[in-house]
Design a protein around this motif. Sequence first.
Motif, PDB file in Angstrom:
ATOM      1  N   TRP A  60      44.667  38.313  35.896  1.00 52.50           N
ATOM      2  CA  TRP A  60      44.137  38.943  36.995  1.00 52.50           C
ATOM      3  C   TRP A  60      44.483  40.556  35.825  1.00 52.50           C
ATOM      4  O   TRP A  60      43.058  41.178  35.840  1.00 52.50           O
ATOM      5  N   ALA A  61      45.749  40.198  35.073  1.00 47.18           N
ATOM      6  CA  ALA A  61      45.458  41.755  33.475  1.00 47.18           C
ATOM      7  C   ALA A  61      44.286  42.079  33.164  1.00 47.18           C
ATOM      8  O   ALA A  61      43.542  42.585  32.544  1.00 47.18           O
ATOM      9  N   LYS A  62      43.960  40.357  32.051  1.00 47.62           N
ATOM     10  CA  LYS A  62      42.627  40.803  31.527  1.00 47.62           C
ATOM     11  C   LYS A  62      41.560  40.838  32.396  1.00 47.62           C
ATOM     12  O   LYS A  62      40.488  41.647  31.921  1.00 47.62           O
ATOM     13  N   LEU A  63      41.517  40.246  33.337  1.00 40.92           N
ATOM     14  CA  LEU A  63      40.515  41.185  34.354  1.00 40.92           C
ATOM     15  C   LEU A  63      40.023  42.631  34.490  1.00 40.92           C
ATOM     16  O   LEU A  63      38.845  43.100  34.069  1.00 40.92           O
ATOM     17  N   SER A  64      41.171  42.996  34.560  1.00 44.58           N
ATOM     18  CA  SER A  64      41.060  44.562  35.306  1.00 44.58           C
ATOM     19  C   SER A  64      41.264  45.146  34.145  1.00 44.58           C
ATOM     20  O   SER A  64      40.496  46.450  34.257  1.00 44.58           O
ATOM     21  N   ARG A  65      41.689  44.678  32.722  1.00 48.94           N
ATOM     22  CA  ARG A  65      41.470  45.147  31.226  1.00 48.94           C
ATOM     23  C   ARG A  65      39.842  45.456  31.114  1.00 48.94           C
ATOM     24  O   ARG A  65      39.077  46.249  30.416  1.00 48.94           O
ATOM     25  N   LYS A  66      39.167  44.295  31.092  1.00 46.96           N
ATOM     26  CA  LYS A  66      37.910  43.260  30.709  1.00 46.96           C
ATOM     27  C   LYS A  66      37.311  44.676  31.485  1.00 46.96           C
ATOM     28  O   LYS A  66      35.651  45.183  31.352  1.00 46.96           O
ATOM     29  N   MET A  67      36.935  44.973  32.560  1.00 49.54           N
ATOM     30  CA  MET A  67      36.222  45.534  33.637  1.00 49.54           C
ATOM     31  C   MET A  67      36.663  47.169  34.166  1.00 49.54           C
ATOM     32  O   MET A  67      35.924  47.842  34.656  1.00 49.54           O
ATOM     33  N   LYS A  68      38.025  47.202  33.433  1.00 49.85           N
ATOM     34  CA  LYS A  68      37.979  48.565  33.393  1.00 49.85           C
ATOM     35  C   LYS A  68      38.137  49.424  34.568  1.00 49.85           C
ATOM     36  O   LYS A  68      37.921  50.515  35.235  1.00 49.85           O
ATOM     37  N   PHE A  84      48.321  44.226  42.889  1.00 51.53           N
ATOM     38  CA  PHE A  84      48.181  42.627  42.626  1.00 51.53           C
ATOM     39  C   PHE A  84      50.038  42.380  43.176  1.00 51.53           C
ATOM     40  O   PHE A  84      50.073  41.339  44.200  1.00 51.53           O
ATOM     41  N   VAL A  85      50.780  42.975  42.797  1.00 51.64           N
ATOM     42  CA  VAL A  85      52.571  42.448  43.587  1.00 51.64           C
ATOM     43  C   VAL A  85      51.944  43.069  45.058  1.00 51.64           C
ATOM     44  O   VAL A  85      52.801  41.897  45.337  1.00 51.64           O
ATOM     45  N   ARG A  86      51.107  43.552  45.586  1.00 47.00           N
ATOM     46  CA  ARG A  86      50.954  44.057  47.574  1.00 47.00           C
ATOM     47  C   ARG A  86      50.178  43.016  47.606  1.00 47.00           C
ATOM     48  O   ARG A  86      50.068  42.137  48.599  1.00 47.00           O
ATOM     49  N   GLN A  89      51.380  35.774  46.729  1.00 49.98           N
ATOM     50  CA  GLN A  89      51.854  34.883  47.115  1.00 49.98           C
ATOM     51  C   GLN A  89      52.467  33.658  45.817  1.00 49.98           C
ATOM     52  O   GLN A  89      51.018  33.051  44.988  1.00 49.98           O
ATOM     53  N   ASP A  90      53.312  34.403  45.529  1.00 55.61           N
ATOM     54  CA  ASP A  90      53.766  33.269  44.668  1.00 55.61           C
ATOM     55  C   ASP A  90      52.898  33.827  43.009  1.00 55.61           C
ATOM     56  O   ASP A  90      53.034  32.411  42.323  1.00 55.61           O
ATOM     57  N   ARG A  91      52.970  34.918  43.513  1.00 56.99           N
ATOM     58  CA  ARG A  91      52.998  35.454  41.135  1.00 56.99           C
ATOM     59  C   ARG A  91      51.123  34.895  41.066  1.00 56.99           C
ATOM     60  O   ARG A  91      50.492  34.957  40.429  1.00 56.99           O
ATOM     61  N   LYS A  92      50.389  34.329  42.628  1.00 55.64           N
ATOM     62  CA  LYS A  92      49.106  34.097  42.281  1.00 55.64           C
ATOM     63  C   LYS A  92      48.125  34.799  43.652  1.00 55.64           C
ATOM     64  O   LYS A  92      48.629  35.205  44.626  1.00 55.64           O
ATOM     65  N   LEU A  93      46.923  34.974  43.658  1.00 50.15           N
ATOM     66  CA  LEU A  93      45.809  35.457  44.047  1.00 50.15           C
ATOM     67  C   LEU A  93      44.706  34.265  44.527  1.00 50.15           C
ATOM     68  O   LEU A  93      44.789  33.372  43.650  1.00 50.15           O
ATOM     69  N   ASP A  94      44.718  34.080  46.233  1.00 51.44           N
ATOM     70  CA  ASP A  94      43.607  33.048  46.554  1.00 51.44           C
ATOM     71  C   ASP A  94      42.456  33.963  46.931  1.00 51.44           C
ATOM     72  O   ASP A  94      42.518  35.004  46.369  1.00 51.44           O
ATOM     73  N   LEU A  95      41.898  32.614  47.485  1.00 55.65           N
ATOM     74  CA  LEU A  95      40.064  33.977  47.413  1.00 55.65           C
ATOM     75  C   LEU A  95      40.470  35.107  48.359  1.00 55.65           C
ATOM     76  O   LEU A  95      39.645  35.997  48.594  1.00 55.65           O
ATOM     77  N   ALA A  96      41.444  34.712  49.675  1.00 55.66           N
ATOM     78  CA  ALA A  96      41.090  35.620  49.838  1.00 55.66           C
ATOM     79  C   ALA A  96      41.689  36.921  50.236  1.00 55.66           C
ATOM     80  O   ALA A  96      41.895  38.269  50.427  1.00 55.66           O
ATOM     81  N   ARG A  97      43.066  36.456  49.400  1.00 55.74           N
ATOM     82  CA  ARG A  97      43.466  37.644  48.590  1.00 55.74           C
ATOM     83  C   ARG A  97      43.414  38.087  47.110  1.00 55.74           C
ATOM     84  O   ARG A  97      42.782  39.684  47.505  1.00 55.74           O
TER      85      ARG A  97
END
Length: 129
Positions: A60-68, A84-86, A89-97
């Motif tokens: 997620w951090a890598k994507l957000s940096r690349k996409m600014k 991301f924190v909000r 779930q268990d420090r991961k995102l599924d498609l819905a999240r």
Amino acid sequence: MSLETIEQSCVDSPYHLDQCVHQQRVNFFESVHLSNVIDEAFHTVCRWHPKGTLIDNVKWAKLSRKMKFLSNVKNSKHEIDMAFVRHNQDRKLDLARFHAIFEDIALIQYPPLSKEVCTYVFIRPSPHT
């Protein structure tokens, strides 16, 4: 010629379809539903090393940096981390999240107008009447 030069030279202009010899990207992407784009982004990020079916905080951090993401928002890195924190779930995102986190970011980037502003902008009498 370098790829960078080619990319800088490539400009999309929204022409009417009947005036184009080739299909324009802007005309094509107007018909692509946003959820399809988010789905494809999710699956692409999942294929980043190490491959998986969920997106962790590193990806997620890598994507957000690349996409600014939120580049014009004050304290954008904090806002990205908190989104991301909000939604994790268990420090991961599924498609819905992943979809939900983009809705969250969109609301940060483009906050809704307050009722007072809407009333002032859309209902106030014209100064010319």
